[in-house]
Design a protein around this motif. Sequence first.
Motif, PDB file in Angstrom:
ATOM      1  N   ALA A  68       0.830  -1.204   0.000  1.00  0.00           N
ATOM      2  CA  ALA A  68       0.000   0.000   0.000  1.00  0.00           C
ATOM      3  C   ALA A  68       0.866   1.257   0.000  1.00  0.00           C
ATOM      4  O   ALA A  68       0.571   2.232  -0.706  1.00  0.00           O
ATOM      5  N   LYS A  94       0.897   4.055  -3.033  1.00  0.00           N
ATOM      6  CA  LYS A  94       0.647   5.480  -2.809  1.00  0.00           C
ATOM      7  C   LYS A  94       1.812   6.330  -3.308  1.00  0.00           C
ATOM      8  O   LYS A  94       1.615   7.395  -3.903  1.00  0.00           O
ATOM      9  N   GLN A  95       3.031   5.860  -3.087  1.00  0.00           N
ATOM     10  CA  GLN A  95       4.199   6.604  -3.551  1.00  0.00           C
ATOM     11  C   GLN A  95       4.266   6.665  -5.073  1.00  0.00           C
ATOM     12  O   GLN A  95       4.857   7.595  -5.633  1.00  0.00           O
ATOM     13  N   ASP A 137      -3.780   6.146  -5.396  1.00  0.00           N
ATOM     14  CA  ASP A 137      -4.374   6.482  -4.103  1.00  0.00           C
ATOM     15  C   ASP A 137      -5.728   5.816  -3.905  1.00  0.00           C
ATOM     16  O   ASP A 137      -6.225   5.724  -2.777  1.00  0.00           O
ATOM     17  N   TYR A 160       2.922   6.916   6.477  1.00  0.00           N
ATOM     18  CA  TYR A 160       2.645   6.949   5.042  1.00  0.00           C
ATOM     19  C   TYR A 160       1.150   6.998   4.740  1.00  0.00           C
ATOM     20  O   TYR A 160       0.734   6.772   3.606  1.00  0.00           O
ATOM     21  N   GLU A 161       0.350   7.267   5.764  1.00  0.00           N
ATOM     22  CA  GLU A 161      -1.095   7.522   5.623  1.00  0.00           C
ATOM     23  C   GLU A 161      -1.833   6.366   4.945  1.00  0.00           C
ATOM     24  O   GLU A 161      -2.665   6.557   4.050  1.00  0.00           O
ATOM     25  N   VAL A 162      -1.524   5.173   5.406  1.00  0.00           N
ATOM     26  CA  VAL A 162      -2.184   3.977   4.890  1.00  0.00           C
ATOM     27  C   VAL A 162      -3.453   3.662   5.682  1.00  0.00           C
ATOM     28  O   VAL A 162      -4.399   3.074   5.141  1.00  0.00           O
ATOM     29  N   HIS A 193      -6.984   3.787   4.370  1.00  0.00           N
ATOM     30  CA  HIS A 193      -7.318   2.850   3.289  1.00  0.00           C
ATOM     31  C   HIS A 193      -7.675   1.459   3.813  1.00  0.00           C
ATOM     32  O   HIS A 193      -8.109   0.607   3.032  1.00  0.00           O
TER      33      HIS A 193
END
Length: 485
Positions: A20, A24-25, A29, A92-94, A97
Amino acid sequence: MGTAHSVVIIGAGFGGIGMAIRLKQSGVDDLVVLEKAGGLGGTWRDNTYPGAACDVPSHLYSFSFEPRTDWSRRFPQQPEILEYLWHCARKYEVLPHIRFGTEVLGARFDEDAALWRVSTEDGELTARVLVSACGQLNRPALPPIPGRDGFAGESFHSARWDHGADLAGKRVAVVGTGASAVQIVPEIAGTAASLTLFQRSAPYVIPKPDRPYREWEKALLAAVPGAHALSRAKVYALYESRALAFVKYPRLMSVMNRQFLRSLKAQVGDPALREALVPDYPMGCKRILISNDYYPALTRPDVDVVTAPIERITADGIVTTDGTHPADVIIYATGFESTGFLAPMRITGRDGRELSEAWRGGAEAHLGITVSGFPNLFLLYGPYTNLGHNSIIYMLESQFRYVLGCLEALRAHRLEWIEVRPDVQDAFGREMQERLRGTVWEAGCESWYMTAEGKVVNNWPGFTFAYRRATRRPDPRHFRARRAS
């Protein structure tokens, strides 16, 4: 039903979280991570038994893109590994999700729509790409011992540890001598009134070069550019060299075997007990374990090692061929159902092809990642990608890159789906079986690396850098595809 997601990932362990992050990187998204449990972490969420720790050094058992310089010790313990994964998911703001408490029941590829229809307990969702990050060690295996369900005391699997069970003053039976048992036994011996270890097969247990990191070491790793990378590279090179003994020259195991016997003799003075603890198979055929306190724990007067086969379990104990052993608590340290991979989910590919049927003779996937007949499906930690000598995180990062390469091909060439050709998959499977012949894993023992029929389907028979080279980018010649109309 809503709009189809770009990617759906099953599982929120190291594979799912890392995939994930990398998605995203790369600019993807619109992704969803489906996790059946209430928290992330995979095996490091599930295995909370006393003494749970990793047998790969911390500097290597972490993502290369998220190095950590303040690990408390050389070999990380379960709470610290789990905290690291939560840190990665937050940084990493996973987390937004992830859908926790969402178990996947199955998935079906809709060829007309070129979408995966994923069935969960909460309903259906669709995705262009489906990634399985279920891992190999997520379904506890309970032994089919007659009378197991009739035991009157407390009983549980090591991966479902009952923290409400009070072992103090109890007669505790531990069934199994794998990696979890080697960590559990020293922790509970002394707390229990007595501990009986039921050993079907003796493991090789070698010293664990573990210690806490000193504060100045952690400060140096954080302050000096390249210090952590150098430490990681040193550990990687040391562990990678062990592949020579596992897959190239199994006779090199004889050196380690002599060291093992010397260490065992130094720790276990009783000749009869020592003889019972010497494995009857070549070193490395099963997983080699590391511990500094397992053998000393077995020499305690309140610990007994039983090697006679178990016949049945009664309401108040375990019956073996040599007698009855009373118990108040039974702990099953009996490993996992490791060769089913995506089981028990029902995965259906093109033309109604069932994955369980396609894998009836043993799981097969090209590079352990893609399966013929199942377009836009990618496996992480799939067949032939487990290791006996190095860090699985390194293998996962190789797979992340390969999957991203496949997704880039879908986008760049306006493809609806890609699917590995059956002849490519078959050729890879034949190559794996040929390379596995002569390795230590096929030296005459039963292990969780193989199917019930004796086919090794879990392990990578080579160096990890060779796997990284093989997965550096998808080869268009290996796939068939359908272009978007």
